[in-house]
Design a protein around this motif. Sequence first.
Motif, PDB file in Angstrom:
ATOM      1  N   ASP A  11      22.704  41.324 -50.904  1.00  0.00           N
ATOM      2  CA  ASP A  11      22.046  40.294 -50.094  1.00  0.00           C
ATOM      3  C   ASP A  11      22.435  40.339 -48.619  1.00  0.00           C
ATOM      4  OD1 ASP A  11      24.614  39.219 -50.235  1.00  0.00           O
ATOM      5  OD2 ASP A  11      23.999  37.359 -51.221  1.00  0.00           O
ATOM      6  N   GLU A  12      23.350  41.229 -48.246  1.00  0.00           N
ATOM      7  CA  GLU A  12      23.717  41.404 -46.838  1.00  0.00           C
ATOM      8  C   GLU A  12      22.777  42.369 -46.104  1.00  0.00           C
ATOM      9  OE1 GLU A  12      28.542  40.736 -47.076  1.00  0.00           O
ATOM     10  OE2 GLU A  12      27.770  42.780 -47.219  1.00  0.00           O
ATOM     11  N   VAL A  13      21.952  43.075 -46.853  1.00  0.00           N
ATOM     12  CA  VAL A  13      21.054  44.067 -46.251  1.00  0.00           C
ATOM     13  C   VAL A  13      19.719  43.389 -45.949  1.00  0.00           C
ATOM     14  CG1 VAL A  13      19.926  46.297 -46.523  1.00  0.00           C
ATOM     15  CG2 VAL A  13      22.170  45.902 -47.573  1.00  0.00           C
ATOM     16  N   PRO A  14      19.347  43.298 -44.668  1.00  0.00           N
ATOM     17  CA  PRO A  14      18.080  42.645 -44.320  1.00  0.00           C
ATOM     18  C   PRO A  14      16.871  43.491 -44.714  1.00  0.00           C
ATOM     19  CG  PRO A  14      19.142  43.542 -42.355  1.00  0.00           C
ATOM     20  CD  PRO A  14      20.080  43.768 -43.501  1.00  0.00           C
ATOM     21  N   GLN A  15      15.702  42.886 -44.696  1.00  0.00           N
ATOM     22  CA  GLN A  15      14.456  43.586 -45.023  1.00  0.00           C
ATOM     23  C   GLN A  15      13.994  44.502 -43.892  1.00  0.00           C
ATOM     24  OE1 GLN A  15      14.021  43.196 -48.424  1.00  0.00           O
ATOM     25  NE2 GLN A  15      11.910  42.650 -48.114  1.00  0.00           N
ATOM     26  N   ASP A  16      14.296  44.161 -42.661  1.00  0.00           N
ATOM     27  CA  ASP A  16      13.690  44.839 -41.516  1.00  0.00           C
ATOM     28  C   ASP A  16      14.695  45.502 -40.579  1.00  0.00           C
ATOM     29  OD1 ASP A  16      14.811  42.490 -40.652  1.00  0.00           O
ATOM     30  OD2 ASP A  16      13.075  41.838 -39.499  1.00  0.00           O
ATOM     31  N   ALA A  17      15.898  45.763 -41.071  1.00  0.00           N
ATOM     32  CA  ALA A  17      16.929  46.398 -40.256  1.00  0.00           C
ATOM     33  C   ALA A  17      17.978  46.966 -41.202  1.00  0.00           C
ATOM     34  CB  ALA A  17      17.565  45.393 -39.298  1.00  0.00           C
ATOM     35  N   ALA A  18      18.875  47.766 -40.663  1.00  0.00           N
ATOM     36  CA  ALA A  18      19.958  48.325 -41.470  1.00  0.00           C
ATOM     37  C   ALA A  18      21.171  47.418 -41.429  1.00  0.00           C
ATOM     38  CB  ALA A  18      20.339  49.705 -40.954  1.00  0.00           C
ATOM     39  N   LYS A  19      21.936  47.454 -42.475  1.00  0.00           N
ATOM     40  CA  LYS A  19      23.279  46.876 -42.499  1.00  0.00           C
ATOM     41  C   LYS A  19      24.205  48.045 -42.193  1.00  0.00           C
ATOM     42  CE  LYS A  19      26.905  44.366 -43.800  1.00  0.00           C
ATOM     43  NZ  LYS A  19      27.463  43.368 -42.931  1.00  0.00           N
ATOM     44  N   ILE A  20      24.955  47.951 -41.109  1.00  0.00           N
ATOM     45  CA  ILE A  20      25.844  49.041 -40.715  1.00  0.00           C
ATOM     46  C   ILE A  20      27.209  48.808 -41.367  1.00  0.00           C
ATOM     47  CG2 ILE A  20      26.878  50.307 -38.797  1.00  0.00           C
ATOM     48  CD1 ILE A  20      23.765  50.391 -38.909  1.00  0.00           C
ATOM     49  N   VAL A  21      27.672  49.813 -42.073  1.00  0.00           N
ATOM     50  CA  VAL A  21      28.963  49.745 -42.749  1.00  0.00           C
ATOM     51  C   VAL A  21      29.763  50.994 -42.382  1.00  0.00           C
ATOM     52  CG1 VAL A  21      28.043  48.376 -44.660  1.00  0.00           C
ATOM     53  CG2 VAL A  21      28.100  50.859 -44.850  1.00  0.00           C
ATOM     54  N   THR A  22      31.061  50.944 -42.641  1.00  0.00           N
ATOM     55  CA  THR A  22      31.905  52.123 -42.465  1.00  0.00           C
ATOM     56  C   THR A  22      32.429  52.514 -43.836  1.00  0.00           C
ATOM     57  OG1 THR A  22      32.542  51.440 -40.237  1.00  0.00           O
ATOM     58  CG2 THR A  22      33.950  53.070 -41.321  1.00  0.00           C
ATOM     59  N   VAL A  23      32.132  53.746 -44.234  1.00  0.00           N
ATOM     60  CA  VAL A  23      32.564  54.266 -45.524  1.00  0.00           C
ATOM     61  C   VAL A  23      33.231  55.613 -45.277  1.00  0.00           C
ATOM     62  CG1 VAL A  23      31.814  55.021 -47.799  1.00  0.00           C
ATOM     63  CG2 VAL A  23      30.687  53.072 -46.720  1.00  0.00           C
ATOM     64  N   SER A  24      34.458  55.768 -45.724  1.00  0.00           N
ATOM     65  CA  SER A  24      35.210  57.014 -45.505  1.00  0.00           C
ATOM     66  C   SER A  24      35.207  57.404 -44.030  1.00  0.00           C
ATOM     67  CB  SER A  24      34.658  58.152 -46.361  1.00  0.00           C
ATOM     68  OG  SER A  24      34.941  57.934 -47.709  1.00  0.00           O
ATOM     69  N   ASN A  25      35.412  56.431 -43.174  1.00  0.00           N
ATOM     70  CA  ASN A  25      35.450  56.623 -41.712  1.00  0.00           C
ATOM     71  C   ASN A  25      34.132  57.090 -41.121  1.00  0.00           C
ATOM     72  OD1 ASN A  25      38.168  55.794 -41.379  1.00  0.00           O
ATOM     73  ND2 ASN A  25      38.852  57.800 -42.076  1.00  0.00           N
ATOM     74  N   MET A  26      33.028  56.926 -41.859  1.00  0.00           N
ATOM     75  CA  MET A  26      31.711  57.307 -41.345  1.00  0.00           C
ATOM     76  C   MET A  26      30.855  56.059 -41.164  1.00  0.00           C
ATOM     77  SD  MET A  26      30.588  60.739 -43.401  1.00  0.00           S
ATOM     78  CE  MET A  26      30.934  60.107 -45.022  1.00  0.00           C
ATOM     79  N   PRO A  27      30.151  55.960 -40.015  1.00  0.00           N
ATOM     80  CA  PRO A  27      29.210  54.849 -39.841  1.00  0.00           C
ATOM     81  C   PRO A  27      27.930  55.146 -40.621  1.00  0.00           C
ATOM     82  CG  PRO A  27      29.128  56.275 -37.928  1.00  0.00           C
ATOM     83  CD  PRO A  27      30.206  56.826 -38.845  1.00  0.00           C
ATOM     84  N   ILE A  28      27.550  54.216 -41.476  1.00  0.00           N
ATOM     85  CA  ILE A  28      26.397  54.422 -42.348  1.00  0.00           C
ATOM     86  C   ILE A  28      25.486  53.208 -42.268  1.00  0.00           C
ATOM     87  CG2 ILE A  28      25.673  54.668 -44.764  1.00  0.00           C
ATOM     88  CD1 ILE A  28      28.260  56.270 -45.215  1.00  0.00           C
ATOM     89  N   GLY A  29      24.182  53.462 -42.186  1.00  0.00           N
ATOM     90  CA  GLY A  29      23.193  52.392 -42.226  1.00  0.00           C
ATOM     91  C   GLY A  29      22.620  52.289 -43.626  1.00  0.00           C
ATOM     92  N   VAL A  30      22.678  51.084 -44.198  1.00  0.00           N
ATOM     93  CA  VAL A  30      22.110  50.834 -45.521  1.00  0.00           C
ATOM     94  C   VAL A  30      20.811  50.065 -45.322  1.00  0.00           C
ATOM     95  CG1 VAL A  30      22.465  49.787 -47.783  1.00  0.00           C
ATOM     96  CG2 VAL A  30      24.414  50.793 -46.551  1.00  0.00           C
ATOM     97  N   PHE A  31      19.741  50.549 -45.919  1.00  0.00           N
ATOM     98  CA  PHE A  31      18.408  49.979 -45.756  1.00  0.00           C
ATOM     99  C   PHE A  31      17.887  49.459 -47.089  1.00  0.00           C
ATOM    100  CE2 PHE A  31      18.943  53.248 -42.576  1.00  0.00           C
ATOM    101  CZ  PHE A  31      18.380  52.720 -41.432  1.00  0.00           C
ATOM    102  N   ARG A  32      17.067  48.406 -47.025  1.00  0.00           N
ATOM    103  CA  ARG A  32      16.382  47.864 -48.196  1.00  0.00           C
ATOM    104  C   ARG A  32      14.898  48.185 -48.036  1.00  0.00           C
ATOM    105  NH1 ARG A  32      17.248  42.970 -51.330  1.00  0.00           N
ATOM    106  NH2 ARG A  32      18.986  42.535 -49.939  1.00  0.00           N
TER     107      ARG A  32
END
Length: 117
Positions: A11-32
């Motif tokens: 529920d943190e991932v919006p419909q019209d934008a990415a949720k930016i997270v850091t995983v294994s020191n990499m910036p990653i955008g998660v999209f719905r």
Amino acid sequence: MTTKHFACKADEVPQDAAKIVTVSNMPIGVFRLEDGFHALLNICPHKGAALCEGPVCGTTKETDSTEFVYDRAGEIVRCAWHGWEFDIRSGEFLVDPSVKTRRFDVSVEGSDLYVHI
């Protein structure tokens, strides 16, 4: 072999934008998207901009006429620096599919999203 890493709550991932997270020191955008969640490396392969922080949009469809047809709404992320457009599902640059940003599989467990690296 890939390893799953907690990214965020669904529920943190919006419909019209990415949720930016850091995983294994990499910036990653998660999209719905309508078909589920997708993840891309938040680095544009063109000049290194924060790709996933650009607008989630569609693009103009190739036609045989002079009319502009807007297509693929919500399936494209456009780099804010130079307007390069990437398919959120595949990470491919729309103009040249041989140019890609890294994509990651995403799995859902309950309300948790995991990125597989």
